[in-house]
Design a protein around this motif. Structure first.
Motif, PDB file in Angstrom:
ATOM      1  N   PRO A  25     129.486  19.471  20.915  1.00  0.00           N
ATOM      2  CA  PRO A  25     128.466  20.534  22.235  1.00  0.00           C
ATOM      3  C   PRO A  25     127.350  21.035  20.389  1.00  0.00           C
ATOM      4  O   PRO A  25     128.124  20.322  19.374  1.00  0.00           O
ATOM      5  N   THR A  36     125.239  23.137  19.049  1.00  0.00           N
ATOM      6  CA  THR A  36     124.770  24.212  18.871  1.00  0.00           C
ATOM      7  C   THR A  36     126.345  25.137  19.270  1.00  0.00           C
ATOM      8  O   THR A  36     127.067  24.801  20.238  1.00  0.00           O
ATOM      9  N   TRP A  37     126.212  26.339  18.789  1.00  0.00           N
ATOM     10  CA  TRP A  37     127.262  27.242  18.129  1.00  0.00           C
ATOM     11  C   TRP A  37     127.508  28.503  19.839  1.00  0.00           C
ATOM     12  O   TRP A  37     129.052  27.786  20.532  1.00  0.00           O
ATOM     13  N   GLU A  38     126.786  27.656  20.484  1.00  0.00           N
ATOM     14  CA  GLU A  38     126.423  28.540  21.799  1.00  0.00           C
ATOM     15  C   GLU A  38     128.031  27.642  22.519  1.00  0.00           C
ATOM     16  O   GLU A  38     128.240  28.307  23.654  1.00  0.00           O
ATOM     17  N   GLY A  39     127.304  26.427  22.651  1.00  0.00           N
ATOM     18  CA  GLY A  39     127.525  24.864  23.790  1.00  0.00           C
ATOM     19  C   GLY A  39     128.651  25.220  23.096  1.00  0.00           C
ATOM     20  O   GLY A  39     129.688  25.251  24.005  1.00  0.00           O
ATOM     21  N   TRP A  40     129.772  25.356  21.665  1.00  0.00           N
ATOM     22  CA  TRP A  40     130.438  25.111  21.394  1.00  0.00           C
ATOM     23  C   TRP A  40     131.720  26.015  21.855  1.00  0.00           C
ATOM     24  O   TRP A  40     132.883  25.886  22.680  1.00  0.00           O
ATOM     25  N   LEU A  41     130.760  27.613  22.157  1.00  0.00           N
ATOM     26  CA  LEU A  41     131.753  28.676  22.228  1.00  0.00           C
ATOM     27  C   LEU A  41     132.389  28.684  23.694  1.00  0.00           C
ATOM     28  O   LEU A  41     133.172  28.599  24.162  1.00  0.00           O
ATOM     29  N   ARG A  42     130.871  28.115  24.652  1.00  0.00           N
ATOM     30  CA  ARG A  42     131.243  27.640  26.495  1.00  0.00           C
ATOM     31  C   ARG A  42     132.392  26.112  26.055  1.00  0.00           C
ATOM     32  O   ARG A  42     133.107  26.812  27.182  1.00  0.00           O
ATOM     33  N   GLN A  43     132.387  25.974  25.599  1.00  0.00           N
ATOM     34  CA  GLN A  43     133.718  23.969  25.773  1.00  0.00           C
ATOM     35  C   GLN A  43     134.831  25.197  25.363  1.00  0.00           C
ATOM     36  O   GLN A  43     135.843  24.860  25.827  1.00  0.00           O
TER      37      GLN A  43
END
Length: 169
Positions: free
Chosen positions: A82, A84-91
């Motif tokens: 990911p 973005t931080w949002e994508g990283w957090l979702r992962q």
């Protein structure tokens, strides 16, 4: 962020997988980096729809059917990281949720008196402790620090970051 995750993968695979392989407690083969034969796939039933961490589920099914898992350090693979931080957090939430879900699904590895290898059981406990219990401990400790030292939050964040990077080095 992508470069940091690439670095994290390098550490996790080069050190973590090698160490777990040496100790014979490698209990997960990452989906992107896994290969198995068609016959083994038929034997274990391939992918189940009741889990979101199919790599862990497959690995545990391989062990439960008496199969062997190994790590080949010379393998080359590209994977999505990911950006973005949002994508990283979702992962990360998906990984943690999936690990809990899959460990609950295969709880008979540690709850029944079966012939599962003791090192498989140790590997499951290692994963439970390192990836799940310590995750909640980290979150709890960060919240506790933020509440009790809110006036020094910038220093706390710097200190946590330095400790994290030093432990990685």
């Amino acid at each position: 962020l992508t470069k940091c995750q690439s670095y994290e993968y390098l550490i996790a695979f080069e050190l973590g997988r090698r160490l777990r392989l040496m100790l014979n407690i490698l209990v997960v083969i990452p989906g992107t980096f896994s290969v198995f034969t068609k016959d083994l796939g038929k034997k274990i039933g391939l992918y189940d729809r009741d889990t979101i961490t199919e790599d862990l589920d497959l690995t545990l099914k391989i062990f439960k059917t008496g199969g062997k898992v190994t790590f080949i350090p010379t393998a080359v693979c590209w994977t999505y990281c990911p950006y973005t931080w949002e994508g990283w957090l979702r992962q990360r939430v998906r990984w943690s949720h999936g690990q809990i879900e899959t460990l609950v699904k295969h709880r008979n590895i540690v709850t029944t008196r079966t012939t599962y290898k003791p090192l498989l059981i140790l590997g499951v406990f290692d994963m439970l402790f390192m990836d799940i219990i310590l995750l909640f401990a980290r979150i709890f400790s960060m919240v506790w620090l933020a509440i009790n030292f809110s006036q020094d939050i910038a220093y706390i964040i710097i200190l946590i970051s330095l400790i994290y990077f030093m432990s990685e080095i």
